[in-house]
Design an enzyme around this catalytic site. Structure first.
Site, mmCIF file in Angstrom:
data_model
loop_
_atom_site.group_PDB
_atom_site.id
_atom_site.type_symbol
_atom_site.label_atom_id
_atom_site.label_comp_id
_atom_site.label_asym_id
_atom_site.label_seq_id
_atom_site.Cartn_x
_atom_site.Cartn_y
_atom_site.Cartn_z
ATOM 1 N N GLU A 326 48.873 32.099 36.348
ATOM 2 C CA GLU A 326 48.764 32.877 35.113
ATOM 3 C C GLU A 326 49.849 32.586 34.068
ATOM 4 O OE1 GLU A 326 46.414 36.815 36.566
ATOM 5 O OE2 GLU A 326 48.563 36.820 36.988
HETATM 6 C C1 ACM Z 1 47.622 36.272 41.340
HETATM 7 O O1 ACM Z 1 46.909 37.221 41.732
HETATM 8 N N1 ACM Z 1 48.015 36.231 40.080
HETATM 9 C C2 ACM Z 1 48.019 35.228 42.236
#
Ligand code: ACM
Length: 683
Positions: A326
């Site tokens: 992310e």
């Molecule tokens: C995640 O759930 N961002 C690995």
């Protein structure tokens, strides 16, 4: 060794041990008698007779002299005392005389390794128990199986005679714990490790840095924990203690330092690491944020070299998780120096820049003799092949990683924070979907999986209730043979395991009880009636609602009920039988009483609903009563074979429909069943 005995006998013998099924008529699990073993062992042969638990029993340990053996035996005795109420003490004897003879061929590795032999053979007979294993890990697992075999019988607490030959299907059976969003004190971590041991999980993935906190002491860079943690972090001595505690239980501890995103807390003390100008504060909100490490500065890698070197020494495990998930790239795009660097180095996208960063970090991790692990965003043609890829974004990440030459772990489908039923996780298999079509050699590169307990919406107070018992369903998927997949059997055993986890000190029942008491001290029974049939809203509905920041109290009803309503599941099965016309008179009476208690409940709960934070759930409480009332009408018509008045069904369905969506972050789980009752009228 005892051989299989005639089926008729197995049946009657087994009935001695059958738990009162709390869920309908669960079929016998395919792989053995209906004992509440979880995970189901690879091979079970029932014998005749019983081994009775009695005061004064003795244990022998021969073969290896690994310190974990005696520790495991002593723990076993303590747990058995707790499970039976019989005062037992750990006493040793010669192998020829011992009640429980443990034989372990070899000492384990000094640092527990992936793929160490975890198999064991357990022979239970009237005269005593023999447990043998090549490695202490097998002994640790075998003792847990023995504990699970002990049940009340007419002769007192006893284990059935049985021979079990067992070994795991996958070598990596993990649980991610996130002490960053909500702090998880050491006692929470330790009792989680106790629960993991009970269900034979072998990796604790410790997610130690986030936007919202940096949770481990760094002596090289003390501002990381001093400024990045609100004072809530593990000292290095505490972490060593946790690692030793885990090792004793056959569990590796893998640290994760999430980079280059999810790293805001690092920048509070070290803003020079960031890609955007500071100053920075610890984030209090949930979500994905812009701050990211600057991958273009030499100083970044100098820092990371020193930091990773320090952590590689603290955490003895062979694997080191670099995060990698992310990264939104906004700070990179807004920084002209970074853009210039990307141009001059031929880095065409944020993904290329992250791959460039990953290559550097992987080199550092490998310099310290560790194998890197990353979330599936790290997958890129330039990613070194020995990086293990942890798939979380979708079902296909794992197969994609393996096809590109990486070993892989599955977490997609195992996110416990999403408040999904155990069944949903249980149906997810690391070798399903595209992974099922991989050739056998590539399937071996799927190491296993990890359940993930992200902590945006859990606190130290209720985290046990989000972990347990559902983690046991994932543990079984990762340990037991692939054909162990009977959902009703899983639920039947899960209930028993859940009760047993209480005796290990897990608080999944007691904490929720206390939380409900806090909400309605004078109306506890009525609150319980409501609490039993609701579940917290699923997925990211709560965490992304913007109602919550890191210090918002998690003390409402959605926090005080389990993620899965077993009562609603049982009710649904009862309704199925009503609709199918094969319900007993007793069951009909039960369903009537349930519906009637729901119908009356709102009135009973009214005074408690005037106090915050329960005021919010008044609508849900009203809905329960309305649904109960509709259900009673339907049941009445069904049992008298009456025809519904014109338009009645449509009206009821229209009234029920809005009750299916979350209200006050709660789902009323009995509504679809009531709807089925209504639909069955006049059929
Ligand atoms: C995640 O759930 N961002 C690995």
């Amino acid at each position: 060794m005892r051989l299989l005995i005639p089926a008729l006998f197995v049946f009657s013998f087994a009935s001695l041990f059958a738990q009162t099924p709390s869920i309908g008529t669960a079929p016998v699990p395919s792989s053995g008698p209906p004992w509440a073993l979880m995970p189901v062992p690879a091979k079970v042969q029932a014998g005749t007779g019983l081994w009775q638990v009695q005061q004064g029993f003795t244990i022998s340990i021969t073969g290896a002299d690994d310190a974990r053996l005696a520790a495991a035996a002593e723990r076993f005795v303590n747990h058995l005392s707790g499970a039976t109420g019989i005062p037992l003490t750990y006493r040793t004897a010669d192998a020829s005389k011992a009640t429980i003879a443990i034989r372990c061929e070899h000492n384990g590795e000094k640092i527990q390794k992936l793929g160490e032999d975890e198999s064991y053979t357990l022979d239970v007979a009237d005269s005593g128990v023999k447990l043998s294993a090549p490695n202490p890990l097998g002994v640790i697992h075998g003792l847990q199986t023995l504990l699970q075999l002990v049940q009340p019988t007419p002769q007192g607490f006893a284990a059935p005679s049985v021979r079990i030959e067992d070994a795991p299907r996958f070598t990596w059976r993990g649980l991610l714990l996130d002490p960053c969003r909500h702090w998880m004190p050491i006692e929470v971590v330790k009792r989680t490790l106790d629960g993991m041991e009970a269900v034979k999980m072998n990796v604790m993935h410790f997610h130690l840095s986030e936007y919202q906190g940096f949770r481990i002491e760094s002596r090289k860079f003390p501002k990381l924990h001093e400024l990045g943690s609100n004072g809530l972090y593990y000292t290095q001595d505490e972490m060593k203690d946790i690692i030793a505690y885990a090792r004793d239980r056959g569990i590796r501890v893998m640290p994760e330092f999430d980079m280059p995103g999810h790293s805001q807390s690092w920048f509070v003390g070290y803003p020079e690491l960031a890609s955007g100008a500071g100053p920075y504060e610890i984030e209090k909100r949930w979500g994905i944020f812009d701050p990211a490490i600057d991958p273009t500065k030499e100083s970044t890698y100098k820092f990371l070299d020193k930091f990773i070197g320090e952590m590689a020494e603290l955490f003895p495990d062979d694997f080191f998780h670099l995060g990698g998930d992310e990264v939104n790239g906004k700070q990179w795009e807004a920084n002209p120096e970074i853009q210039k660097y990307m141009k001059s180095h031929g880095l065409k996208s944020n993904e290329d820049l992250q791959a460039y960063f990953n290559q550097h970090v992987v080199k550092i991790i490998e310099k310290y003799k560790k194998t890197p692990v990353g979330w599936d965003e790290v997958l890129h043609p330039d990613l070194p092949k020995d990086v293990v890829v942890q798939s979380w974004r979708g079902p296909d990440g794992e197969a994609k990683a393996v096809e590109q030459g990486h070993r892989a772990l599955l977490s997609h489908g195992y996110y416990l924070d999403l408040a999904e039923p155990a069944e949903k996780h249980y149906r997810v298999d690391p070798l399903s979907g595209n992974a099922a079509n991989l050739p056998p050699e590539q399937q071996k590169m799927v190491l296993g999986g990890e359940a993930c307990m992200w902590s945006e919406m859990v606190s130290a107070e209720n985290v046990d209730s989000r972990l347990w018992p559902r983690t046991a369903a994932v543990a079984e998927r990762l340990w037991s043979p692939a054909d162990v997949r009977d959902v009703d059997s899983m639920y039947r055993r899960l209930e028993v395991v859940s009760e047993r986890l209480d005796t290990l000190g897990l608080t999944h029942h007691s904490a929720l009880r206390a939380m409900q008491e806090r909400l309605a001290p004078e109306n506890l029974a009525s609150l319980h009636t409501l609490a039993e049939v609701v579940e917290p809203a699923k997925g990211y509905a709560r965490a992304s609602s913007h109602n919550y920041v890191s210090d918002t109290p998690l003390n409402g009803l959605p926090d005080s009920v389990p993620p899965e309503s077993i009562a609603a599941r049982n009710f649904s099965q009862l309704v199925d039988r009503v609709v199918a016309g094969n319900v007993s008179a007793d069951e009909l009476a039960r369903i009537h009483d349930l519906l009637d208690s729901w119908r009356q409940n709102h009135e009973r709960l009214t005074s408690a609903l005037q106090d915050a934070p329960l005021t919010e759930v008044s609508g849900v409480s009203q809905n329960l009563s309305a649904a109960g009332s509709i259900g009673l009408q339907a049941l009445e018509m069904l049992t008298t074979h009456a025809t519904a008045p014109a338009g009645w069904s449509d009206q009821q369905i229209a009234q029920l429909e809005p009750m299916k969506t979350p209200q006050a972050e709660l789902l009323l789980m009995i509504v679809p069943s009531i709807e089925r009752l209504v639909q069955a009228v006049g059929k």
